[in-house]
Design a protein around this motif. Sequence first.
Motif, PDB file in Angstrom:
ATOM      1  N   CYS A  53      46.003  12.335  51.240  1.00 50.18           N
ATOM      2  CA  CYS A  53      45.296  13.403  50.534  1.00 50.18           C
ATOM      3  C   CYS A  53      43.824  13.049  50.389  1.00 50.18           C
ATOM      4  CB  CYS A  53      45.926  13.642  49.163  1.00 50.18           C
ATOM      5  SG  CYS A  53      47.587  14.314  49.294  1.00 50.18           S
ATOM      6  N   ALA A  70      43.691  17.185  51.417  1.00 47.52           N
ATOM      7  CA  ALA A  70      44.858  18.030  51.119  1.00 47.52           C
ATOM      8  C   ALA A  70      45.417  17.714  49.729  1.00 47.52           C
ATOM      9  CB  ALA A  70      45.929  17.820  52.181  1.00 47.52           C
ATOM     10  N   ILE A  80      41.818  21.674  56.856  1.00 44.53           N
ATOM     11  CA  ILE A  80      42.121  21.820  55.424  1.00 44.53           C
ATOM     12  C   ILE A  80      40.938  22.501  54.720  1.00 44.53           C
ATOM     13  CG2 ILE A  80      42.445  20.516  53.259  1.00 44.53           C
ATOM     14  CD1 ILE A  80      44.987  20.596  54.878  1.00 44.53           C
ATOM     15  N   GLY A  95      49.079  19.569  53.058  1.00 45.36           N
ATOM     16  CA  GLY A  95      48.745  20.931  52.658  1.00 45.36           C
ATOM     17  C   GLY A  95      48.957  21.174  51.180  1.00 45.36           C
TER      18      GLY A  95
END
Length: 468
Positions: free
Chosen positions: A140, A145, A283, A308
Amino acid sequence: MNKNMLYRSIPKVDVLLEDEGIQQTIGQYSRDAVMECIRIETDRLRSFIAGCEEEGKAVEQIDRLVPSIIRTAEKMHTPNMKKVINGTGTILHTNLGRAPIAREHMEKAAELVCGYSNLEYNLEQGKRGERYSHFEELLCKITGAEAAMAVNNNASSVLLILSSLAKGGEVIVSRGELIEIGGKFRIPDVMEQSGASLVEVGTTNKTHYSDYEEHITEDTKALLKVHTSNYRIVGFTESVSIEELVPLAREREIPVIEDLGSGVLIDLSKYGLSYEPTVQESIAKGADVVCFSGDKLFGGPQAGIIIGRKKYIDKMKKNQLTRALRIDKFTAAALELALQEYLSEETAIQNIPVLRMITESLDEAAKRARSLARTIRGAGAAAKVDVVSCESQIGGGSLPLERIPSMAVAIRPENMRVPELEARMHSLPVPIIPRTIHDAVMLDIRTIENEDFKLIAAELQELMDAEK
Ligand SMILES: *Cc1c(COP(=O)(O)O)cnc(C)c1O
């Protein structure tokens, strides 16, 4: 010729077991395994005698029984899967194991998988944890994300995403993006397996915004973009970008999914390659779910990385399919290690083998090629050895048009023909897979490590000298 006499002259098992060579082989492996080889080779000998018309040949085979048993035992205990030298210059060579994994990562991962680990154990809370927890935060942080997970490979990603988000509904995809990913696996077929039905829109070369808009119905569960990573449509073309699709999808509260295929995390155009959209960009542009391979340009273990929005990733984590597609502890460990390298672009390029190979300068390649040529000449192989320029490819269905200027060692054998040399290189203890041109085999230096130079030289010397 008296076949009965020949059969009788085959040494009996107890006699064979007393043979010194056989005894040694038993010591090295096991009595059970050697007994099995004795059975195999004795049976083979009997059938040979049955079909043999020349006594001399039969006797010869009987005399060779012991060495044959030993050879069979050795073969049985030698793994069929082995290291090869990739001299093709194709960096992500699908048939040669795609992305090589950093040795240091493997050593660390081996340490973890040979014993117990906190794979699914939360040490702080002293209770069950999640196998994705080790790398989810890192993924992340690097990609921007909200949430992340990983499955066995990227084909599994596509299957899991569609099964979790679009089962029983429709998914809209452009006809220009209905790709075959190799080995006869096709995106449309993978989609069908997920229980989602495919709505193809546009044409091969052009898909417009209105094509998506006109086909959205109550049943539409997602808009899917597939990066055409392994081919290019050039010329009179048009496709719809993620940015354009996002507002359309938001209106209906459905996700925009992007299968990036290769999934690069750094902008390779800085290193002279053509521009390839990065995962972070996808993203940033608003894609709700993005997936890519772990062992293409990312340069890690085989995996399908899915990132996501948390609400979508949570659905996937709860899908029963996840249990069937989940990554093992080895992959989880290797993924975390590879991701840590991406905390700095410089480190990634240094420590991820695929990136190191792609970004190696022509000067450096030339220097290494000269060094390999010197090592081969030094070993005294019966061949003319030169350094020549060549072009490397990315391979693995990534950046299909890209050619990287590189250097190769060209070997022109003195006492055999090129096809024969190539065939023999394939059957070396550590097989060498070269590229060939009409009168030479070529070893593209880009996919060859310095530590293998001596081995290559010694193998080639023996191979070509044996012909004298
Ligand atoms: C390579 C590729 C896949 C399949 O990935 P694997 O990791 O080989 O399963 C799926 N989609 C695209 C666009 C690809 O390029």
